[in-house]
Scaffold this motif. Structure first.
Motif, mmCIF file in Angstrom:
data_model
loop_
_atom_site.group_PDB
_atom_site.id
_atom_site.type_symbol
_atom_site.label_atom_id
_atom_site.label_comp_id
_atom_site.label_asym_id
_atom_site.label_seq_id
_atom_site.Cartn_x
_atom_site.Cartn_y
_atom_site.Cartn_z
ATOM 1 N N HIS A 17 -36.641 -35.285 14.343
ATOM 2 C CA HIS A 17 -36.373 -34.365 13.583
ATOM 3 C C HIS A 17 -37.701 -33.767 13.050
ATOM 4 C CE1 HIS A 17 -34.675 -31.544 10.530
ATOM 5 N NE2 HIS A 17 -35.188 -32.238 9.458
ATOM 6 N N GLY A 18 -37.803 -32.360 13.239
ATOM 7 C CA GLY A 18 -38.969 -31.819 12.782
ATOM 8 C C GLY A 18 -40.252 -31.974 13.637
ATOM 9 N N ARG A 19 -39.915 -32.586 14.919
ATOM 10 C CA ARG A 19 -41.180 -32.839 15.668
ATOM 11 C C ARG A 19 -40.928 -32.592 17.261
ATOM 12 N NH1 ARG A 19 -44.455 -37.193 13.383
ATOM 13 N NH2 ARG A 19 -45.729 -37.231 15.263
ATOM 14 N N SER A 20 -41.700 -32.081 17.960
ATOM 15 C CA SER A 20 -41.417 -31.784 19.287
ATOM 16 C C SER A 20 -41.667 -33.043 20.281
ATOM 17 C CB SER A 20 -42.593 -31.013 19.875
ATOM 18 O OG SER A 20 -43.987 -31.238 20.096
ATOM 19 N N GLU A 21 -42.169 -34.069 19.716
ATOM 20 C CA GLU A 21 -42.002 -35.241 20.429
ATOM 21 C C GLU A 21 -40.599 -35.877 20.505
ATOM 22 O OE1 GLU A 21 -46.036 -35.546 18.292
ATOM 23 O OE2 GLU A 21 -43.927 -34.590 17.806
ATOM 24 N N ALA A 135 -39.786 -43.486 5.161
ATOM 25 C CA ALA A 135 -39.486 -44.797 4.425
ATOM 26 C C ALA A 135 -37.814 -44.563 4.559
ATOM 27 C CB ALA A 135 -39.674 -44.515 2.859
ATOM 28 N N LEU A 136 -37.439 -46.003 4.305
ATOM 29 C CA LEU A 136 -35.916 -46.459 4.432
ATOM 30 C C LEU A 136 -35.063 -45.343 3.458
ATOM 31 C CD1 LEU A 136 -33.442 -48.461 5.039
ATOM 32 C CD2 LEU A 136 -34.101 -49.495 2.854
ATOM 33 N N PRO A 137 -34.143 -44.752 3.779
ATOM 34 C CA PRO A 137 -33.219 -44.151 2.897
ATOM 35 C C PRO A 137 -32.800 -45.132 1.675
ATOM 36 C CG PRO A 137 -32.513 -43.800 5.257
ATOM 37 C CD PRO A 137 -33.287 -44.897 5.257
ATOM 38 N N ASP A 138 -32.494 -44.265 0.870
ATOM 39 C CA ASP A 138 -32.207 -44.960 -0.628
ATOM 40 C C ASP A 138 -30.967 -46.021 -0.276
ATOM 41 O OD1 ASP A 138 -31.179 -45.794 -3.230
ATOM 42 O OD2 ASP A 138 -30.997 -43.558 -3.954
ATOM 43 N N PRO A 139 -31.457 -47.251 -0.755
ATOM 44 C CA PRO A 139 -30.115 -48.290 -0.739
ATOM 45 C C PRO A 139 -28.890 -47.916 -1.133
ATOM 46 C CG PRO A 139 -32.237 -49.308 -1.310
ATOM 47 C CD PRO A 139 -32.350 -47.901 -1.363
ATOM 48 N N ALA A 140 -28.849 -46.842 -2.244
ATOM 49 C CA ALA A 140 -27.401 -46.491 -2.698
ATOM 50 C C ALA A 140 -26.912 -45.381 -1.908
ATOM 51 C CB ALA A 140 -28.038 -46.213 -4.139
ATOM 52 N N ALA A 141 -27.652 -44.880 -0.752
ATOM 53 C CA ALA A 141 -27.436 -43.779 0.049
ATOM 54 C C ALA A 141 -25.583 -44.195 0.765
ATOM 55 C CB ALA A 141 -28.037 -43.488 1.220
ATOM 56 N N LEU A 194 -9.894 -44.131 18.620
ATOM 57 C CA LEU A 194 -10.302 -42.542 18.920
ATOM 58 C C LEU A 194 -9.424 -42.128 20.202
ATOM 59 C CD1 LEU A 194 -13.982 -42.523 18.386
ATOM 60 C CD2 LEU A 194 -12.384 -41.433 17.128
ATOM 61 N N GLN A 195 -9.192 -41.011 20.127
ATOM 62 C CA GLN A 195 -8.402 -40.467 21.136
ATOM 63 C C GLN A 195 -9.305 -39.268 21.729
ATOM 64 O OE1 GLN A 195 -5.691 -41.658 22.247
ATOM 65 N NE2 GLN A 195 -5.388 -43.204 20.681
ATOM 66 N N PRO A 196 -8.975 -38.984 23.037
ATOM 67 C CA PRO A 196 -9.699 -37.667 23.491
ATOM 68 C C PRO A 196 -9.560 -36.617 22.917
ATOM 69 C CG PRO A 196 -8.567 -39.279 25.264
ATOM 70 C CD PRO A 196 -8.021 -39.536 24.063
ATOM 71 N N GLY A 197 -10.464 -35.886 22.471
ATOM 72 C CA GLY A 197 -10.239 -34.422 21.865
ATOM 73 C C GLY A 197 -10.842 -34.638 20.094
ATOM 74 N N ASP A 198 -10.603 -35.788 19.806
ATOM 75 C CA ASP A 198 -11.172 -36.423 18.510
ATOM 76 C C ASP A 198 -12.463 -35.741 18.260
ATOM 77 O OD1 ASP A 198 -8.594 -37.258 17.822
ATOM 78 O OD2 ASP A 198 -9.414 -39.362 17.940
ATOM 79 N N ARG A 199 -12.685 -35.297 17.131
ATOM 80 C CA ARG A 199 -14.267 -34.880 16.546
ATOM 81 C C ARG A 199 -14.661 -35.575 15.548
ATOM 82 N NH1 ARG A 199 -18.552 -32.187 18.590
ATOM 83 N NH2 ARG A 199 -19.956 -31.120 16.874
ATOM 84 N N ILE A 200 -15.604 -36.301 15.679
ATOM 85 C CA ILE A 200 -16.351 -37.512 14.903
ATOM 86 C C ILE A 200 -17.575 -36.758 14.135
ATOM 87 C CG2 ILE A 200 -17.474 -39.606 14.735
ATOM 88 C CD1 ILE A 200 -15.147 -38.954 17.481
ATOM 89 N N GLU A 201 -17.761 -36.845 12.764
ATOM 90 C CA GLU A 201 -18.839 -36.465 12.196
ATOM 91 C C GLU A 201 -19.305 -37.875 11.302
ATOM 92 O OE1 GLU A 201 -19.509 -33.835 8.362
ATOM 93 O OE2 GLU A 201 -19.883 -32.651 10.372
ATOM 94 N N ALA A 202 -20.563 -38.487 11.655
ATOM 95 C CA ALA A 202 -21.013 -39.336 10.940
ATOM 96 C C ALA A 202 -22.214 -39.008 10.144
ATOM 97 C CB ALA A 202 -21.138 -40.490 11.924
ATOM 98 N N THR A 203 -22.302 -39.574 8.898
ATOM 99 C CA THR A 203 -23.436 -39.338 7.945
ATOM 100 C C THR A 203 -23.929 -40.277 7.292
ATOM 101 O OG1 THR A 203 -21.837 -38.603 6.143
ATOM 102 C CG2 THR A 203 -22.367 -36.915 7.633
ATOM 103 N N ILE A 204 -25.233 -40.428 6.920
ATOM 104 C CA ILE A 204 -25.938 -41.166 5.980
ATOM 105 C C ILE A 204 -26.744 -40.158 4.922
ATOM 106 C CG2 ILE A 204 -27.554 -42.868 5.368
ATOM 107 C CD1 ILE A 204 -26.467 -44.253 8.332
ATOM 108 N N ASP A 205 -26.655 -40.305 3.685
ATOM 109 C CA ASP A 205 -27.336 -39.327 2.884
ATOM 110 C C ASP A 205 -28.877 -39.115 3.453
ATOM 111 O OD1 ASP A 205 -25.119 -39.019 1.407
ATOM 112 O OD2 ASP A 205 -25.665 -40.224 -0.427
ATOM 113 N N GLY A 206 -29.376 -38.106 3.459
ATOM 114 C CA GLY A 206 -31.078 -38.166 3.690
ATOM 115 C C GLY A 206 -31.379 -38.090 5.301
#
Length: 217
Positions: A17-21, A135-141, A194-206
């Protein structure tokens, strides 16, 4: 001789994120039963974390959509915090990953005391979002996963039995951990099919959101 006999496959890599490498991936280590509630839902009385692996080319990156795999009728999602090992063996970055699992093959392997390779290390079994350096995301994330807009998994990083530093130390007892290694750190409760066609969104704060759709075979 034909050239294709000697042309190596490209090295799997993740965007930063934010880099070309990009971050070249050497291998993928994974931790099982690292959240107590998930261990219980899998039939264990208490969590006893352990390692398994996926090949580097199981990685699914850059917003690509994995196909529903062969040889299963019970594909499961598992949202996870992913650690990226950088120079000097330190954790250099973090991402949201999804450990896709052929649960029926895993159950059959467990019953016969056989390895889990076919259940965990299959093609396109490791979708992963862009790395965030630092750094590690907030442990409470919060860590969460939704399927077609419905929340299926929800937890906090501090619910891990082994925290990321402990995971890295324990991995070093078993492997020569090097730059390019990814470590999937385990999943909270709420795993499911999961089944074919299912849309998944996975998140962690930060961290950058991981989104993908399961394509038909």
């Amino acid at each position: 001789m034909t050239d294709w006999l000697f042309n190596p496959a490209p090295t799997p890599s993740l965007p930063i994120h934010g880099r070309s490498e990009r971050f070249p991936v050497r291998r993928i280590l994974c931790v099982g039963q690292n959240y107590a509630a998930h261990a219980r839902e899998m039939g264990q009385s208490r969590a006893e974390p352990f390692f398994f692996t996926k090949p580097a080319d199981a990685l699914v990156a850059d917003g690509a959509d994995p196909r529903f795999p062969l040889a299963t009728a019970n594909l499961h999602y598992e949202v996870e915090l992913v650690c990226a090992v950088g120079v000097e063996g330190a954790i250099a970055g973090w991402a949201v990953g999804c450990d896709l699992t052929r649960r029926d093959l895993q159950a059959a392997a467990k019953d016969k005391g056989r390895p889990w390779d076919a259940a965990k290390g299959f093609d396109q079994s490791a979708p992963c979002g862009a790395l965030t350096l630092g750094a590690l995301p907030d442990p409470a994330a919060a860590i969460a996963l939704s399927v077609n807009g419905e929340t299926r998994q929800s937890g906090r990083l501090h619910e891990m039995v082994w925290n990321p530093g402990e995971i890295l130390a324990k991995a070093r007892e078993l492997w020569d951990v090097r730059p390019g290694d990814l470590i999937f750190t385990g999943t909270p409760e709420g795993v499911g099919p999961l089944q074919p066609g299912d849309r998944i969104e996975a998140t962690i704060d930060g961290l950058q959101t991981l989104s993908f759709t399961v394509l038909p075979r």
